[in-house]
Design an enzyme around this catalytic site. Structure first.
Site, short mmCIF file in Angstrom:
data_model
loop_
_atom_site.label_atom_id
_atom_site.label_comp_id
_atom_site.label_asym_id
_atom_site.label_seq_id
_atom_site.Cartn_x
_atom_site.Cartn_y
_atom_site.Cartn_z
N LYS A 56 37.90 38.51 53.08
CA LYS A 56 39.27 38.57 53.60
C LYS A 56 39.33 39.52 54.81
O LYS A 56 39.97 39.22 55.82
CB LYS A 56 40.23 38.99 52.49
CG LYS A 56 40.41 37.89 51.44
CD LYS A 56 41.03 38.38 50.12
CE LYS A 56 41.02 37.24 49.09
NZ LYS A 56 41.44 37.68 47.73
N GLN A 100 43.24 43.14 44.85
CA GLN A 100 42.26 42.16 44.35
C GLN A 100 42.25 42.19 42.81
O GLN A 100 42.14 43.25 42.22
CB GLN A 100 40.86 42.49 44.90
CG GLN A 100 39.80 41.48 44.51
CD GLN A 100 40.05 40.10 45.13
OE1 GLN A 100 40.41 39.98 46.29
NE2 GLN A 100 39.87 39.06 44.33
N ASP A 123 50.54 38.12 48.96
CA ASP A 123 49.78 37.35 47.98
C ASP A 123 50.70 36.76 46.90
O ASP A 123 50.23 36.08 45.99
CB ASP A 123 48.70 38.25 47.35
CG ASP A 123 47.56 37.46 46.71
OD1 ASP A 123 47.34 36.30 47.13
OD2 ASP A 123 46.90 38.00 45.81
#
Lengths: 282, 282
Positions: A56, A100, A123
């Protein structure tokens, strides 16, 4: 890419098209003195998670965006993680925050997700982000579900009136992709580990989404001839949740792994971060 | 209540059992000087909405709770409605807030719902409340979906591994009941106006939930022999969304209208308000 009568849903093509659109937007932001910045938080030393975070970050760099990597030890407490997130919420140079997952088991993942400011939740992991997506007006739907929708849109595969069968019910994948398909007028069946006669249900599907986390779980003879198969799984050894070769035989269109949903998920994250930078400014 | 081999799912019995449990809790609250209070907001003069609000207020009174009725004219602006909601958020004597929907078309209903403080969102209409329910930990899931789950629980009808077909996808009924059934380990298919061959899908269902808003929409020959049929509809003339007599022939269990889901929805609202009073105090 067409393989005989089969459409191979090339995620790189979708991602490239999305990134091309982002380039101009990033250029205009930079003219205003703003460089879109994604902060990634990695807790612990799981090698796959570290790889994802690195991918990413690299993707940001390639587009001329900034990435800020926050790395915390595996023994980090929920409180310390939330404090780190709050700092990023306050940091005006940061436009998107990605925690994450999975995080180590002792951490309250939900509490950590909820600490992310909605304006930086690129996200789509907060409760408010989840609900806005379910109601059909989220700025930042969960990236993998949004990537699946982007692939279907790019290849102009119809959704309205189709029967979609989603295998998996996680809050970041199975549930949000089910509701996004529903909002796009599919009839949606959500299956999971407690589903009786999964094969029979999948055989009814016009669109199959595999989000189950088990290598080669979806069998070729589960696929109705002509169905669209989306493999959102990613297991060790570059293997998806779908038995690709076997499913290819029946499917009209199918995503490969790793060049299917994966790259589009990353492009979606970048797109959301650019959008956040446009909204938040510098 | 058993009619031959058929189980008639009597909502009054479920509601009475719930209210019985509430009586002791209300008594204990009153000993602390706290009377649980539900504020209802009615905008405009739709006669059905006025009836619903009155029924909810009367149900409060019968249990020794308080209800506060806020009535606003049909020309109320979104801003004025939100201001009224904020006042109730601040009012320490109010524990639950219910905005009767639908509101007049010129009002931004979503903005009004979002103005309700999550701690007083006993009808589960805010985005956060919606997502908490989807994640499985809401204090106050939407009342009608929660009532459907309460009926299934009261009559000990199994959900895990069953195939539930929900007809309807509204944010206050079809979507939340789909996710609640999913969280209870059902395989869930959500259908709607764009569904192709609805009858064939309903024929697969072990549990059918009708939440479509069309009188006698679900036909008897759509019901698999032995299926459980839940009618969440309520149309003029005390008619549900299910052709009751025709569906009774095939169903093993069925909710009548109006004495099925309706009374349990109201009892659920009271239960949530008592819970809010216990949490918020006086």
């Amino acid at each position: 890419m067409v393989n005989g009568e089969k459409l191979i849903l090339d995620g790189n093509a979708v991602a490239d098209s999305m990134k091309l659109q982002l380039e101009g937007r990033i250029k205009r932001l930079k003219e205003r003195g703003i460089t879109p910045c994604l902060a990634t938080i990695l807790v612990g030393d799981d090698p796959s998670s570290a790889t994802y975070v690195r991918m990413k970050g690299n993707a940001c760099k390639r587009l001329g965006m900034t990435s800020m990597r926050v790395e915390l030890s595996a023994s980090t407490t929920t409180e310390a993680l939330i404090a780190a997130i709050r700092e990023l919420n306050e940091d005006r140079s940061v436009h998107g925050i990605l925690l994450q997952h999975p995080v180590p088991h002792h951490i309250d993942e939900r509490a950590a997700f909820e600490a992310i400011a909605i304006a930086k939740d690129v996200d789509g992991v907060t409760a408010v982000g989840y609900a806005q997506n379910a109601f059909g007006y989220a700025d930042y739907p969960s990236c993998t579900p949004a990537a699946i929708m982007a692939i279907l849109a790019y290849y102009q595969l119809p959704i309205g009136g189709k029967h979609a069968v989603v295998i998996g019910r996680s809050p970041i994948l199975g549930k949000p992709v089910s509701v996004m398909l529903l909002n796009a007028d599919a009839t949606v069946t959500t299956c999971h580990s407690r589903t009786s006669d999964l094969a029979a249900l999948v055989r009814m599907a016009d669109i199959v989404v595999a989000a189950v986390g088990k290598p080669k779980f979806v069998q070729g003879d589960w696929i109705k001839p002509g169905a669209v198969v989306i493999d959102a799984g990613y297991n060790p050894g570059n293997v998806g949740d779908v038995d690709y070769e076997a499913c290819l035989a029946n499917a009209s269109a199918i995503t490969p792994v790793p060049t299917g949903v994966g790259p589009v998920t990353i492009a979606t994250l970048l797109k959301h971060t650019v959008h956040a930078a446009e909204k938040l400014g510098g």
